[in-house]
Structure formats: structure tokens, C-alpha cells
Design an enzyme around this catalytic site. Structure first.
Site, PDB file in Angstrom:
ATOM      1  N   ASP A  88       0.861  -1.184   0.000  1.00 35.40           N
ATOM      2  CA  ASP A  88       0.000   0.000   0.000  1.00 35.40           C
ATOM      3  C   ASP A  88       0.900   1.238   0.000  1.00 35.40           C
ATOM      4  O   ASP A  88       1.806   1.338  -0.835  1.00 35.40           O
ATOM      5  CB  ASP A  88      -0.981  -0.066   1.180  1.00 35.40           C
ATOM      6  CG  ASP A  88      -1.952   1.105   1.234  1.00 35.40           C
ATOM      7  OD1 ASP A  88      -2.904   1.120   0.442  1.00 35.40           O
ATOM      8  OD2 ASP A  88      -1.753   2.002   2.078  1.00 35.40           O
ATOM      9  N   HIS A  99      -6.997  -6.165  -1.590  1.00 36.91           N
ATOM     10  CA  HIS A  99      -5.908  -5.210  -1.391  1.00 36.91           C
ATOM     11  C   HIS A  99      -4.882  -5.658  -0.361  1.00 36.91           C
ATOM     12  O   HIS A  99      -3.713  -5.289  -0.454  1.00 36.91           O
ATOM     13  CB  HIS A  99      -6.513  -3.877  -0.955  1.00 36.91           C
ATOM     14  CG  HIS A  99      -5.518  -2.779  -0.786  1.00 36.91           C
ATOM     15  ND1 HIS A  99      -4.799  -2.261  -1.843  1.00 36.91           N
ATOM     16  CD2 HIS A  99      -5.097  -2.100   0.321  1.00 36.91           C
ATOM     17  CE1 HIS A  99      -3.996  -1.303  -1.401  1.00 36.91           C
ATOM     18  NE2 HIS A  99      -4.156  -1.195  -0.091  1.00 36.91           N
TER      19      HIS A  99
END
Length: 327
Positions: free
Chosen positions: A105, A303
Site C-alpha cells: 500500500d 488489497h
């Protein structure tokens, strides 16, 4: 707390920018693990024992503004250049000359920029979920303002000081559960539901998070760890990363279009919006990551790749690390 987590050593390390909390396991070549938003060192809990067992010194840090690391008051204390210097100083403070750096991320651009600016320190770079994009292009806030039409992109929402804090901090645990579920392969909203990355006029980001159970990778105990840290620290340090994107664009103007040349690896989830929005960045890897060893999209994964698919990610990381030139 699992046996593996209990065996991890914790300490704080002094660097010129303050102090950095690290979680460490194993001996051997240093592998630095950089988390994203809204997480902490704990997002690497599955990788620390696996990397240690494979013969590496695995060190997961709390990025500046998170956990037990320093939290400067000034917004510009969270600019990319400051985070890169934290990483360089941390390698030296750990008694090492070089390291492999791996980020997820926000940790992915932090890791990539660390490798770009300090190739003498970071000999290889692994990027999870967010592909590398070289510095340059249009001003970031201008790009985000054009996304979503009458809806507001989440990064623009995060950039206004105090606004996201007012949404999140009254119920940190519930908000975290919502965003983890919204971006997980097994609990994300269906394709016909409103996208959770946008805010409707007069609404909040949380309005689009799914209800229901936690993602399969996240236990109640895991959620308690994350929520407990953010309840203690507040959200401002973490959100200040988003508030420096134009500043980073200016700071890194001299590196416009620059490739990261070290050996690299990319792992994303096929169901993660990041790889859809940034498909062009993945297509550009031959030019932007000329040292790319391999690129992987995990089918049906969202994610939070290293938490959703720890065994698969651990295998890909250890195989890649084993094939790198020796330190």
C-alpha cells in the site's frame, strides 16, 4: 496472540527524525518491511517468521506517525523525503550497510522511492498492491479532483486536515473493520454496489463500507491490535501521508520519469482496484522497473495481499529473495 507473534522482538530505534518502533525476527541479510494505511508493523505478522525461517533478518517498522514511532506535529513532517531518510537511518542504526526493502500500500511507494534515492542502501525492492509509478506527471491534487465526477475520491477526502479524523475517531474499531472488509477479496461490495473509494456529497466514506462479517484473514484479536494502536495515537499522523502528495511531487521533480533499476518484484490482487486504476503502470514495468524479476496477480485476492494470502506471498517473497545476488 499466536506463538509466532510472541517470538517477535520489539524495540525503538533512534534516528535523526525521531524514533522508529521495529518488530524483528531472524538473522541474516536484512529485509525491511514497510506497511501501508491503515495498518502497522502487525500487517507483516505472517511474513516475519517465514522470512526468518528462510535465513533473513526480517524487520517490520511502524512508519512515522503510526504505533510507537514518532509523530511530528507538522504536516510536512510526513513528506516522502522524511520517510525515506527514516528508512536509510534505520538500516544504519540496525548496524547494516544495505537491505532489501518491501512495501505494501503506501509502503510500496515509500519502498520504491527509498530504492530510487538510495540505491547504495537498498539493493532490491518488493512492491505489494501498488505498482511503481515514477515521479512526475500532473499535480496529484489536480488528478484526484477530476476523478469521480460529482463524487469525491477518497484521497481528496483524506487531504483536508481534520475531516477524515472526525469520521474515523469516534469509532476506530468499526471504521477499520469496514475498510478492511471493503477492500478484501472475500467481503468487498459487488460490482453493482457504489465503489467504496468515493464519497457522495454530504456523506462519509464509511457509508459505502459493507456490513456483515470480518474478512476471513482478520480475527477479532487482529482487529483489536489495529484498533488499539489507532485509538491510542489518533489518525492524524497516518492521514498526513496523503496531505503531502503535492509536496512530494515538488520535492521529487528532479527524478521525473526515473526508473528503479534494482532487482524488483510486484505482487497484487486481481480484485484490488489499485491494479485496475494503475494497469498502465503495470504495463510500463519494462521501462520503469528494468530490474523486475517477476510480477504476480493473485486471483480473487483483494488489497491486503500479504494478510489475505500469506502462504502464497511468503513463497513468492522467499523465492525472489533466494534468487537475488548476495549482499
Amino acid at each position: 496472540m499466536s506463538h509466532h507473534v510472541a517470538e517477535i522482538t520489539h524495540r525503538t530505534v533512534s534516528v535523526p527524525g525521531g524514533r522508529i518502533h521495529v518488530a524483528e525476527r531472524g538473522t541474516g541479510p536484512l529485509v525491511l518491511l514497510v506497511h501501508g494505511f491503515p495498518e502497522s508493523w502487525y500487517s507483516w505478522r505472517h511474513q516475519l517468521p517465514a522470512l526468518a525461517q528462510a535465513g533473513y533478518r526480517a524487520v517490520a517498522l511502524d512508519v512515522r506517525g503510526y504505533g510507537r514511532s514518532s509523530k511530528p506535529a507538522a504536516v510536512d513532517g510526513y513528506r516522502m523525503l522524511a520517510l525515506v531518510e527514516d528508512n536509510v537511518a534505520l538500516v544504519r542504526a540496525l548496524g547494516e550497510e544495505s537491505a532489501v526493502i518491501i512495501g505494501h500500500d503506501w509502503g510500496s511507494p515509500i519502498a520504491a522511492t527509498s530504492a530510487l534515492l538510495h540505491p547504495e542502501v537498498f539493493r532490491a525492492v518488493g512492491l505489494l498492491s501498488v505498482p511503481y509509478t515514477p515521479p512526475g506527471g500532473p499535480r496529484p491534487t489536480d488528478v484526484f479532483a477530476r476523478m469521480g465526477g460529482d463524487q469525491e475520491f477518497y484521497i481528496s477526502y483524506f487531504q483536508e486536515p481534520g475531516r477524515a479524523e472526525a469520521e474515523i475517531e469516534p469509532d476506530v474499531r468499526g471504521w477499520l473493520a469496514g475498510i478492511y472488509a471493503a477492500l478484501s477479496g472475500d467481503t468487498m461490495p459487488g460490482p453493482d454496489a457504489p465503489a467504496p473509494h468515493f464519497v457522495s456529497p454530504g456523506a462519509t466514506l464509511r457509508d459505502r463500507f459493507p456490513g456483515g462479517p470480518l474478512p476471513s484473514w482478520l480475527t477479532e484479536d487482529d482487529l483489536e491490535v489495529y484498533a488499539g494502536e489507532f485509538e491510542r495515537t489518533g489518525m492524524t499522523g497516518a492521514l498526513n501521508r496523503y496531505r503531502n502528495m503535492d509536496r512530494d511531487w515538488e520535492d521529487l521533480a528532479g527524478f521525473r520519469g526515473a526508473p528503479v533499476k534494482q532487482p524488483s518484484l510486484f505482487i497484487g490482487g486481481s480484485s484490488d482496484a489499485s491494479v485496475t486504476w494503475m494497469a498502465g503502470a503495470i504495463d510500463a514495468f519494462p521501462a520503469t522497473l528494468p530490474g523486475l524479476v517477476s510480477s504476480h496477480l493473485l486471483d480473487g485476492c483483494g488489497h491486503w495481499v500479504q494478510q489475505e494470502r500469506p502462504a502464497e506471498v511468503n513463497r513468492l517473497l522467499t523465492e525472489w529473495l533466494a534468487a537475488l545476488p548476495t549482499a
